[in-house]
Every structure is written in structure tokens, then in C-alpha cells.
Motif scaffolding. Sequence first.
Motif, short mmCIF file in Angstrom:
data_model
loop_
_atom_site.label_atom_id
_atom_site.label_comp_id
_atom_site.label_asym_id
_atom_site.label_seq_id
_atom_site.Cartn_x
_atom_site.Cartn_y
_atom_site.Cartn_z
N GLU A 20 0.82 -1.21 0.00
CA GLU A 20 0.00 0.00 0.00
C GLU A 20 0.85 1.26 0.00
O GLU A 20 0.53 2.24 -0.67
CB GLU A 20 -0.94 0.00 1.20
N LEU A 21 1.95 1.24 0.74
CA LEU A 21 2.85 2.39 0.77
C LEU A 21 3.52 2.62 -0.58
O LEU A 21 3.68 3.76 -1.02
CB LEU A 21 3.91 2.21 1.86
N VAL A 22 3.89 1.54 -1.25
CA VAL A 22 4.50 1.66 -2.58
C VAL A 22 3.49 2.26 -3.56
O VAL A 22 3.82 3.18 -4.32
CB VAL A 22 5.02 0.29 -3.07
N VAL A 23 2.26 1.77 -3.52
CA VAL A 23 1.22 2.33 -4.40
C VAL A 23 1.01 3.81 -4.10
O VAL A 23 0.92 4.64 -5.01
CB VAL A 23 -0.10 1.53 -4.27
N LYS A 24 0.97 4.16 -2.82
CA LYS A 24 0.79 5.56 -2.44
C LYS A 24 1.92 6.42 -2.99
O LYS A 24 1.69 7.51 -3.51
CB LYS A 24 0.72 5.68 -0.92
N GLY A 25 3.15 5.93 -2.88
CA GLY A 25 4.29 6.67 -3.42
C GLY A 25 4.19 6.86 -4.92
O GLY A 25 4.52 7.92 -5.45
N MET A 26 3.70 5.84 -5.62
CA MET A 26 3.50 5.95 -7.07
C MET A 26 2.43 6.98 -7.38
O MET A 26 2.59 7.81 -8.28
CB MET A 26 3.13 4.59 -7.65
N GLN A 27 1.33 6.92 -6.65
CA GLN A 27 0.23 7.86 -6.89
C GLN A 27 0.62 9.30 -6.60
O GLN A 27 0.16 10.21 -7.29
CB GLN A 27 -0.98 7.48 -6.04
N GLU A 28 1.48 9.51 -5.61
CA GLU A 28 1.92 10.86 -5.25
C GLU A 28 2.60 11.57 -6.42
O GLU A 28 2.56 12.79 -6.50
CB GLU A 28 2.87 10.82 -4.05
N ARG A 29 3.23 10.82 -7.30
CA ARG A 29 3.93 11.40 -8.45
C ARG A 29 3.24 11.04 -9.76
O ARG A 29 3.85 11.08 -10.83
CB ARG A 29 5.39 10.96 -8.48
N LYS A 30 1.95 10.71 -9.65
CA LYS A 30 1.09 10.49 -10.82
C LYS A 30 1.61 9.41 -11.77
O LYS A 30 1.59 9.57 -13.00
CB LYS A 30 0.82 11.79 -11.55
N ALA A 31 2.10 8.31 -11.21
CA ALA A 31 2.49 7.18 -12.03
C ALA A 31 1.28 6.68 -12.81
O ALA A 31 0.15 6.73 -12.31
CB ALA A 31 3.05 6.06 -11.16
N ALA A 32 1.49 6.18 -14.00
CA ALA A 32 0.40 5.70 -14.85
C ALA A 32 0.33 4.17 -14.78
O ALA A 32 1.32 3.50 -14.51
CB ALA A 32 0.63 6.14 -16.29
N ASP A 33 -0.86 3.67 -15.03
CA ASP A 33 -1.08 2.22 -15.20
C ASP A 33 -0.49 1.39 -14.06
O ASP A 33 0.27 0.45 -14.30
CB ASP A 33 -0.52 1.74 -16.54
N ILE A 34 -0.85 1.72 -12.83
CA ILE A 34 -0.34 0.99 -11.68
C ILE A 34 -1.03 -0.37 -11.60
O ILE A 34 -2.26 -0.45 -11.61
CB ILE A 34 -0.54 1.76 -10.37
N VAL A 35 -0.22 -1.41 -11.54
CA VAL A 35 -0.74 -2.78 -11.46
C VAL A 35 -0.06 -3.47 -10.28
O VAL A 35 1.17 -3.41 -10.14
CB VAL A 35 -0.46 -3.56 -12.76
N VAL A 36 -0.87 -4.12 -9.45
CA VAL A 36 -0.35 -4.88 -8.31
C VAL A 36 -0.51 -6.36 -8.62
O VAL A 36 -1.62 -6.83 -8.87
CB VAL A 36 -1.13 -4.52 -7.01
N LEU A 37 0.62 -7.07 -8.62
CA LEU A 37 0.60 -8.52 -8.83
C LEU A 37 0.80 -9.17 -7.46
O LEU A 37 1.86 -9.04 -6.86
CB LEU A 37 1.72 -8.96 -9.77
N ASN A 38 -0.23 -9.85 -6.98
CA ASN A 38 -0.15 -10.55 -5.70
C ASN A 38 0.38 -11.95 -5.99
O ASN A 38 -0.29 -12.78 -6.60
CB ASN A 38 -1.52 -10.61 -5.04
N LEU A 39 1.60 -12.21 -5.53
CA LEU A 39 2.28 -13.48 -5.80
C LEU A 39 2.28 -14.40 -4.59
O LEU A 39 2.89 -15.47 -4.63
CB LEU A 39 3.73 -13.20 -6.21
N LYS A 40 1.59 -14.01 -3.52
CA LYS A 40 1.65 -14.75 -2.25
C LYS A 40 1.30 -16.22 -2.38
O LYS A 40 1.86 -17.06 -1.70
CB LYS A 40 0.70 -14.13 -1.22
N HIS A 41 0.35 -16.53 -3.22
CA HIS A 41 -0.14 -17.91 -3.30
C HIS A 41 0.50 -18.72 -4.43
O HIS A 41 0.06 -19.83 -4.72
CB HIS A 41 -1.67 -17.90 -3.43
N LEU A 42 1.52 -18.15 -5.05
CA LEU A 42 2.19 -18.86 -6.13
C LEU A 42 3.43 -19.59 -5.60
O LEU A 42 4.24 -19.01 -4.87
CB LEU A 42 2.62 -17.89 -7.23
N LYS A 43 3.54 -20.84 -5.98
CA LYS A 43 4.70 -21.61 -5.58
C LYS A 43 5.94 -21.03 -6.25
O LYS A 43 5.91 -20.63 -7.41
CB LYS A 43 4.50 -23.07 -6.02
#
Length: 132
Positions: free
Chosen positions: A15-38
Motif C-alpha cells: 500500500e505504501l508503494v502504491v501511495k508513493g507511485m500515486q503521489e507522483r502520478k504514475a500511470a497504469d499501476i498494477v499490483v501482482l499478488n504473488l503470495k499464493h504462487l509456488k
Amino acid sequence: MKHNTIQDNSDILAELVVKGMQERKAADIVVLNLKHLKNAVSDYFIISSASSDTQLDAIATSIEEEVFKLTKENPWQSEGRTNREWVVLDYVDVVAHIFLKDKRNFYALEELWGDAEITHVAPTEGTTSAVR
């Protein structure tokens, strides 16, 4: 990996990383959740685009500042600041990738982790993120 209802540290960090991206108007933010991948190398990959090398550097700096404010952590590794086409900030459990738009299309990281849970973060004026 066990999953509980209390937010994991990697969830908060994402969430902090996304917030940092949004603060500088990063485009096309995508979050890949890899927690459940072997054999996943981290819990999250968070990818965004910048329209210039100046914006790319500003986004990376903003992420570092947002994360440090709350966690007092710096990235374990940081790469790409010299070339200014693709910056990687590696916080071990969360890895941020900031690309110039043409480089993002070329490397297509989203396609490499096609089995991941993918969240597209809507562009917002606020700082609330959509990471789950």
C-alpha cells in the motif's frame, strides 16, 4: 504460507508503494499478488509507468520516502537509476518496478506472472489504494 485476517507487513508495504507511485502520478499501476504462487520471489510485484525519465526518478524517490516515513526501511536493492528507463526498488517482500512506457511494453512483466492475482489501481487524486 498461512493467511490471517490481520494485514501482513507485505500488504502494508504494498500500500505504501502504491501511495508513493500515486503521489507522483504514475500511470497504469498494477499490483501482482504473488503470495499464493509456488516459488514466487516475493509477495508482491507493483508495476507502474512514467512518461519521462524525470518522472521515473520522482516516482522512485516518492516510493522510498513513503516507505521510509512509516517503516524506517530503505530498499534492500535499488537498480536502474543510472539508465533511467526501468527502476527496480526491492524491499524483499515487495518489489516496485517503474518503467518508461515503451520499456514496460517490451519487458511485459505482467505476462510473466500470469497466474498472479492482478489488481489494476484506478487513477485517483487521493492516496487511498486498492491493494488487497
